[in-house]
Design a protein around this motif. Structure first.
Motif, PDB file in Angstrom:
ATOM      1  N   THR A 156       1.060  -1.062  -0.165  1.00 31.58           N
ATOM      2  CA  THR A 156       0.107   0.182   0.125  1.00 31.58           C
ATOM      3  C   THR A 156       0.882   1.143   0.043  1.00 31.58           C
ATOM      4  O   THR A 156       1.636   1.518   0.826  1.00 31.58           O
ATOM      5  N   PRO A 157       0.805   2.127  -0.907  1.00 32.07           N
ATOM      6  CA  PRO A 157       1.638   3.245  -1.094  1.00 32.07           C
ATOM      7  C   PRO A 157       1.504   4.237   0.297  1.00 32.07           C
ATOM      8  O   PRO A 157       0.241   4.282   0.921  1.00 32.07           O
ATOM      9  N   ASP A 158       2.557   4.908   0.591  1.00 31.29           N
ATOM     10  CA  ASP A 158       2.329   5.627   1.843  1.00 31.29           C
ATOM     11  C   ASP A 158       1.200   6.588   2.118  1.00 31.29           C
ATOM     12  O   ASP A 158       0.603   6.648   3.035  1.00 31.29           O
ATOM     13  N   GLY A 159       1.013   7.304   1.062  1.00 26.93           N
ATOM     14  CA  GLY A 159      -0.124   8.118   1.009  1.00 26.93           C
ATOM     15  C   GLY A 159      -1.574   7.466   1.054  1.00 26.93           C
ATOM     16  O   GLY A 159      -2.689   8.343   1.164  1.00 26.93           O
ATOM     17  N   GLN A 160      -1.741   6.318   0.917  1.00 24.80           N
ATOM     18  CA  GLN A 160      -2.996   5.449   1.130  1.00 24.80           C
ATOM     19  C   GLN A 160      -3.011   4.692   2.281  1.00 24.80           C
ATOM     20  O   GLN A 160      -3.973   4.012   2.414  1.00 24.80           O
ATOM     21  N   ARG A 161      -2.027   4.751   3.191  1.00 25.32           N
ATOM     22  CA  ARG A 161      -2.272   3.803   4.536  1.00 25.32           C
ATOM     23  C   ARG A 161      -3.037   4.243   5.404  1.00 25.32           C
ATOM     24  O   ARG A 161      -2.931   4.973   6.001  1.00 25.32           O
ATOM     25  N   ARG A 162      -4.181   3.609   5.406  1.00 25.21           N
ATOM     26  CA  ARG A 162      -5.327   3.808   6.436  1.00 25.21           C
ATOM     27  C   ARG A 162      -6.278   2.629   6.260  1.00 25.21           C
ATOM     28  O   ARG A 162      -6.451   1.943   5.382  1.00 25.21           O
ATOM     29  N   TYR A 163      -7.026   2.521   7.458  1.00 25.53           N
ATOM     30  CA  TYR A 163      -8.231   1.558   7.538  1.00 25.53           C
ATOM     31  C   TYR A 163      -9.564   2.604   7.133  1.00 25.53           C
ATOM     32  O   TYR A 163      -9.543   3.674   7.426  1.00 25.53           O
ATOM     33  N   HIS A 164     -10.257   1.752   6.253  1.00 13.27           N
ATOM     34  CA  HIS A 164     -11.540   2.336   5.834  1.00 13.27           C
ATOM     35  C   HIS A 164     -12.740   1.328   6.498  1.00 13.27           C
ATOM     36  O   HIS A 164     -12.646   0.300   6.634  1.00 13.27           O
ATOM     37  N   ILE A 165     -13.740   2.263   6.994  1.00 14.74           N
ATOM     38  CA  ILE A 165     -14.897   1.727   7.471  1.00 14.74           C
ATOM     39  C   ILE A 165     -16.089   2.018   6.365  1.00 14.74           C
ATOM     40  O   ILE A 165     -16.369   2.845   6.193  1.00 14.74           O
TER      41      ILE A 165
END
Length: 427
Positions: free
Chosen positions: A349-358
């Motif tokens: 996952t690219p650094d700018g897209q590293r997140r959990y989504h709900i």
């Protein structure tokens, strides 16, 4: 009357009055301006509440019962902690000692079960507590070989790999192992198995062993109790020919070491197999449908699916993770009927897209991306550890590498309705 056409058509019933109809260009502009406000009834009915963060606890939480949330301390992964769900007061429980880490926590039937690992060897044990984590006793060697001679390392239980349910109408606990040793396929260290306890976790009986002399599945992701159908569901992966979802009636004996295609031909089991759509790490059960979010991001199979209790009408209801580097992890059904899934990040996952989504829905028919949790770290798998609703209605969310504090669990209230196409930032 009279008519004239310039930029519009005018129809007058009397001099100085009448009705004017706009021309094509004006009508097109008006419709385009209004489209953003036009939604269908199905869309409106599916819109869930927003998640608004109201508090956070400095600990990694894994699970909860009706009074406490359980996990490990912010600065010590061997220190078991419990946090009161209302007051948020943190109390230290048992310390597993230097050289050990807490992998996961499971609650139900008045007991707390912990999967703990010995760091030096990678071997894991299942521990049991009847005093809300103040003391624990070891009850099972996770990864024990079929003949009982080896305690294999790197065998654990995933977040939805153990559940509390019933067997023949009596309380039972069941788990399926996740072997990530990557040793020779079909060797003794490659074994996976399904086990059940009918004495509330004191002793365990093996139901079936896989990868004995051959390879059937890589490992198991899911073992969950379906309260609506009074049935157990087990899921495996990772390749297409290893992926399956199995419904077990709790009566038919488990066959030993069968592949998904062989399981599908076994009387007494209902099986979906052979596609990434059957590879899942968490299920949500409702009276009408069963929902899964794939542990896969492929265009054809990634996303949220639902199906009936007999595995018919299998269809995808959301595919926004397709082609991304995020994958489904776990889900819940809230008291108000809202359904929620949370995803995780792969190492790519690219650094700018590293997140959990709900992702959430009130009906299950249409889903909305309602919240995101930003993460730290690079080139590392990030796994959500907890998603549950407390008795006060608040939603607890946490996992690896949460921004700001790595060992942190955020608490959100369900607030207003969600409409916007851009999710809220929770952390």
């Amino acid at each position: 009357g009279k008519w004239a056409q310039e930029n519009y058509v005018s129809f007058e019933t009397s001099p100085g009055g009448g009705v004017e109809f706009p021309g094509l260009s004006q009508l097109t502009a008006a419709v385009r301006n209004a489209v953003q406000y036009i939604v269908s009834n199905a869309d409106l009915e599916s819109r869930p509440p927003r998640l608004r963060p109201i508090d956070a606890v400095q600990a990694s939480i894994y699970n909860a019962d009706s009074m406490y949330a359980y996990g490990f301390a912010k600065t010590n992964q061997a220190q078991f902690v419990r946090i009161h769900l209302i007051t948020r007061e943190l109390t230290n429980g048992h310390n597993f000692g230097a050289g050990y880490i807490i992998d996961d926590v499971f609650t139900g039937h008045g007991v707390v079960l912990v999967c703990a690992a010995e760091v030096a060897t990678g071997r894991r044990w299942l521990y049991r507590s009847t005093d809300q984590g103040a003391t624990f006793s070891a009850v099972h060697q996770l990864g024990i070989s079929q003949d009982g001679s080896q305690h294999n390392p790197l065998v654990k239980i995933l977040a939805k790999g153990l559940d509390f349910g019933e067997l023949n109408g009596a309380p039972a606990i069941m788990f399926a192992t996740y072997n990530f040793s990557n040793t020779t396929r079909g060797s003794v260290t490659d074994q996976d198995y399904i086990a059940i306890s009918v004495d509330n976790g004191v002793t365990w009986q093996r139901l079936a062993t896989f990868n004995v002399g051959k390879n059937s599945v890589q490992h198991f992701h899911v073992c969950q109790w379906d309260m609506y159908r009074k049935a157990w569901w087990v899921g495996s992966g990772d390749a297409d020919d290893e992926s399956m979802i199995v419904r077990w009636d709790g009566v038919t004996p488990w066959p030993g070491d069968k592949s998904p295609v062989e399981m599908a031909a076994t009387t007494g089991f209902t099986v979906g197999y052979g596609r990434q759509r059957y590879r899942t790490t968490g299920l949500i059960f409702t009276s009408d449908w069963i929902y899964s979010m794939t542990d896969s991001v492929g265009e054809n199979d990634g996303g949220i699916w639902r199906f009936r209790g007999d595995l018919t009408e299998f269809h995808r209801v959301d595919h926004r993770v397709s082609g991304t580097t995020r994958y489904g992890w776990m889900g819940i059904q809230c008291v108000d009927g809202t359904l929620m899934f949370i995803d995780g990040c792969s190492a790519s996952t690219p650094d700018g897209q590293r997140r959990y989504h709900i992702y959430a829905s009130k009906t299950g028919h249409r889903w909305h991306d309602i919240g995101r949790v930003h993460l730290t770290g690079t080139a590392t798998v990030a796994i959500p550890r907890v998603l549950f609703q407390a008795p006060d209605g608040n939603i607890w969310i946490g996992g690896d590498f949460t921004a700001g504090q790595e060992r942190q669990t955020v608490i959100c209230e369900q607030y207003d309705l969600f409409r916007e196409p851009i999710p809220d930032n929770i952390i």
